[in-house]
Design an enzyme around this catalytic site. Structure first.
Site, short mmCIF file in Angstrom:
data_model
loop_
_atom_site.label_atom_id
_atom_site.label_comp_id
_atom_site.label_asym_id
_atom_site.label_seq_id
_atom_site.Cartn_x
_atom_site.Cartn_y
_atom_site.Cartn_z
N ALA A 63 8.75 2.93 -0.15
CA ALA A 63 9.82 3.26 1.02
C ALA A 63 10.79 2.03 0.90
O ALA A 63 10.06 1.01 0.74
CB ALA A 63 9.15 3.80 2.15
N GLY A 102 6.10 6.11 -1.49
CA GLY A 102 7.19 7.27 -1.35
C GLY A 102 7.53 7.55 -2.88
O GLY A 102 7.58 8.85 -3.19
N GLU A 105 4.80 10.00 -3.89
CA GLU A 105 5.12 11.15 -3.31
C GLU A 105 6.38 11.99 -3.80
O GLU A 105 6.24 13.24 -3.90
CB GLU A 105 5.33 10.74 -1.55
CG GLU A 105 4.12 10.49 -1.13
CD GLU A 105 4.43 10.08 0.43
OE1 GLU A 105 3.75 11.00 1.49
OE2 GLU A 105 5.15 9.10 0.76
N GLU A 125 0.33 2.88 1.82
CA GLU A 125 0.83 2.68 3.11
C GLU A 125 -0.28 2.21 4.27
O GLU A 125 0.22 1.45 5.13
CB GLU A 125 1.14 4.05 3.77
CG GLU A 125 2.46 4.59 2.87
CD GLU A 125 2.44 5.31 1.59
OE1 GLU A 125 3.27 5.98 1.22
OE2 GLU A 125 1.08 5.27 1.13
#
Length: 698
Positions: A63, A102, A105, A125
């Site tokens: 992210a 992310g 993901e 994370e």
């Protein structure tokens, strides 16, 4: 279409390429670009399959954490992933570099994944005090099973492409990401493979659904070392939801966990630490574009504990080392210790079986300082006295090649004084490694008065190359870390004279999150070292001296402030120490009082913060965050508290200044009076962080 994401068509295959250097982070522009390109490809009747890949050195590496705490910009990542997962056309993620956070993901929402053999995949994370917030805790267990998923999520450590293939996270290892992804997409079409939507595939959850202990045992083993941290436990709960709840309910639980953590003080502290580490590598006062000098070979002077550890750090990074001693016996002993360390690490699986031989092959043991002649960087790690250091640097001045950077691994001594004995003060600096040097991450880089900018840049660059966290500091007694630690040591000693016991002080400090208390740390280091130093300087410390006079030198004698039974390193409170303290206080005419845990905590932490303020005022550290980096990586400050200066801002500077003034009066100790900078910031209602903001604005 977006500038950072482009869509191309190769016959029936659409290629969606993210190009947002340096790491293709999932900024609003990248999310929007993927969303628009995917929508177009899905709507195009000529397109039969879609490949998602990235330009540059990596797949999506996570992210954009600079967006955290700011109002969200559409589209949200969940919206992008829903569109991809529900695509009627197969979407293949083609991965190179790292697919992290992310980025992984996004790949998990694709129907298939392929990767080059060097790729690494993970959900880190937890290292920012968070849990994956876009389906990672729900899709990864369905891809690889809950045991490996919880290991990856709770540890935050990535896995290799080979491990990902073995466990079903990727379908194939390919040569090139885009070409490999395209070839795999054609295979999917030719074989008419059904779309594999992880959200609908519970097959790998079946065993844990039938016996949840499979999962809970894995979690118990993984969270053993997570003392004080919230995120690992919240992440494990979210993975458990994948086993126990339908997919959409699990997603909801994950989202709740993520939002709670993102707003928590712990995550704010861990994100601050992440940025502070990167900021510390930027050297204040060095002209932009200053290039480091090339370093092909390093020489280390001294094969003792520090020298050996430093040599191992360079060998671990593949950099050849000449390890120099004054005699064959000392050299042989030092080489033997390194060999044993490597073999022990290999035996427990920490490094490959062939690594000890390879790494020792990079370390060339020599007797005599003349062997520094080929080194581009020389690090002296000899006995910590000025006379010995000066003698070594006089010899280095004669034997080292012109332009070699000459560094002293000193923890206290004045680098300017050392530089004066050479004809090349511009090449001299400090590189203060922390023990054990092959394990501890911090390296305080000490800038002397005449250190050249490119010498400084070389030290910072090489420290990063050997996986250390560099922090540039100025010259003063103890630099940053030890100078602050000395204030804590002074107060811990005073507390014993007022009625506290070693075990009470240490319990408060470890409860705060430090790995050890000051008295257990003294026992580990050896009480006799300080005793001899005090004798040399004609200084007394009645309680510590009485312990040493009773032969209690710490762990090495099985007795110090604590007792140690049967060769154990576990400190046990000793009634004899309590008796010895009582007798010493009676002899001195001192009265004991009840000292509260709150007072102990304040007197352990606030004087260090006060010294940090003085260090900033004197320009010994360029930024409050540099001080925090030093404490996080050199002294085991708990990462969820962000560092002493960050912690001070959380507590409030006015409160700290007021309490210091109070203790200065109560204990008759003027050194506890608030530093002028702390006083000023407290009066203005400001924080240490505001100093960093001011310097950026300037």
């Amino acid at each position: 279409m977006s500038e950072v994401v482009k869509l191309e068509r190769h016959d029936v295959i659409a290629i969606v390429t993210v190009n947002s250097p340096p790491v293709n982070a999932l900024s609003a522009a990248v999310r929007g670009g993927i969303f628009e390109c995917m929508k177009s490809a899905i709507a195009d009747s000529e397109v039969k399959a879609i490949v998602l890949t990235c330009a540059g050195r990596t797949f999506i590496a996570g992210a954009d954490i600079t967006e955290f705490g700011k109002p969200p910009k559409p589209p949200g990542l969940a919206e992008v992933l829903d569109l991809m997962e529900s695509s009627p056309k197969p979407i293949i993620a083609a991965i190179h570099g790292t697919a992290l956070g992310g980025g992984l993901e996004v790949a998990l929402a694709c129907h298939y994944r392929v990767a080059v053999k060097e790729a690494r995949l993970g959900l880190p994370e937890v290292k920012l005090g968070l849990l994956p917030g876009a389906g990672g805790t729900q899709r990864l267990p369905r891809a690889v099973g809950p045991e490996l998923a919880v290991k990856m999520i709770v540890s935050g450590d990535p896995i290799s492409a080979a491990e990902a293939l073995k466990n079903g996270l990727i379908e194939e290892i390919v040569e090139g990401p885009a070409s490999g992804g395209e070839a795999f997409a054609l295979k999917v079409l030719a074989e008419k493979r059904p779309l594999r939507k992880l959200r609908d595939d519970d097959s790998k959850l079946a065993a844990a659904k039938a016996d949840i202990s499979i999962f809970t045992n894995a979690v118990a083993a993984l969270t053993k070392k997570a003392r004080g941290l919230e995120a690992p436990f919240a992440a494990a709960d979210a993975v458990r939801a994948a086993i126990e709840l339908p997919f959409d309910e699990g997603l909801k639980k994950e989202r709740e966990g993520f939002l709670k953590l993102v707003a928590s003080d712990q995550s704010k502290a861990q994100r601050y630490a992440f940025f502070s580490e990167r900021e510390a590598a930027k050297i204040a006062g060095v002209p932009d574009g200053t290039k480091p000098r090339p370093v092909e070979r390093v020489a280390i002077i001294g094969a003792g504990t520090m020298g050996g550890g430093i040599a191992m750090s360079f060998a671990n990074a593949g950099i050849p080392v000449t390890l120099i001693e004054t005699g064959e016996e000392q050299l042989k002993r030092g080489m033997g210790v390194m060999q044993k360390n490597y073999e022990a690490t290999a035996a427990r699986g920490g490094i490959p079986a062939d690594a000890p031989a390879k790494r020792m092959g990079l370390i060339d043991g020599k007797v005599g300082l003349e062997h520094v002649k080929d080194a581009d960087l020389v690090i002296e790690a000899v006995f910590e006295t000025m006379a010995v250091k000066k003698e070594v640097f006089e010899a280095l001045d004669k034997h080292a090649k012109p332009g070699a950077v000459l560094a002293s691994n000193t923890s206290y001594l004045n680098i300017d004084e050392i530089a004066k004995v050479t004809k090349r003060p511009q090449d001299i600096l400090g590189m203060h490694f922390f023990s054990p040097a092959n394990v501890m991450k911090l390296c305080e880089i000490v800038r002397a008065d005449k250190t050249a900018p490119d010498a400084l840049t070389t030290a910072v660059s090489i420290a990063r190359k050997i996986a250390k966290v560099p922090a540039v500091v100025g010259v003063c007694d103890g630099f940053v870390g030890n100078r602050m630690l000395a204030q804590r040591g002074k107060q811990s000693e005073k507390l014993l004279f007022e009625g506290a016991l070693p075990q009470q002080v240490d319990a408060v400090v470890t409860k705060f999150g430090m790995p050890m208390g000051p008295f257990a740390m003294s026992d580990l280091a050896g009480l006799d070292i300080g005793w001899r130093s005090r004798k040399d300087r004609g200084i007394k410390s009645e309680i510590a001296d009485a312990l040493c006079e009773a032969g209690r030198f710490g762990q090495k004698t099985g007795k110090g402030y604590y007792k140690y039974e049967g060769g154990s390193r576990a400190p046990l409170p000793d009634p004899e120490v309590e008796k010895l303290i009582d007798e010493t206080l009676q002899r001195m005419g001192r009265k004991k009082r009840v000292v509260s845990d709150d007072e102990i905590l304040e007197r352990m932490m606030y004087p260090m913060i006060n010294e940090g303020a003085r260090i900033l005022e004197e320009g010994i550290a360029a930024r409050p965050s540099d001080i925090d980096v030093i404490w996080l990586y050199g002294y085991g400050w708990p990462i969820y508290r962000g560092g002493p200066m960050f912690y001070a801002d959380q507590v409030g500077l006015k409160h700290i200044a007021d309490r210091l003034s109070y203790y200065a009066k109560e204990t008759n100790d003027p050194s506890l009076e608030p530093a002028p900078l702390l006083k000023r910031l407290a009066a203005e209602g400001k924080t240490f962080a505001s100093l960093a903001q001011q310097s950026k604005a300037a």
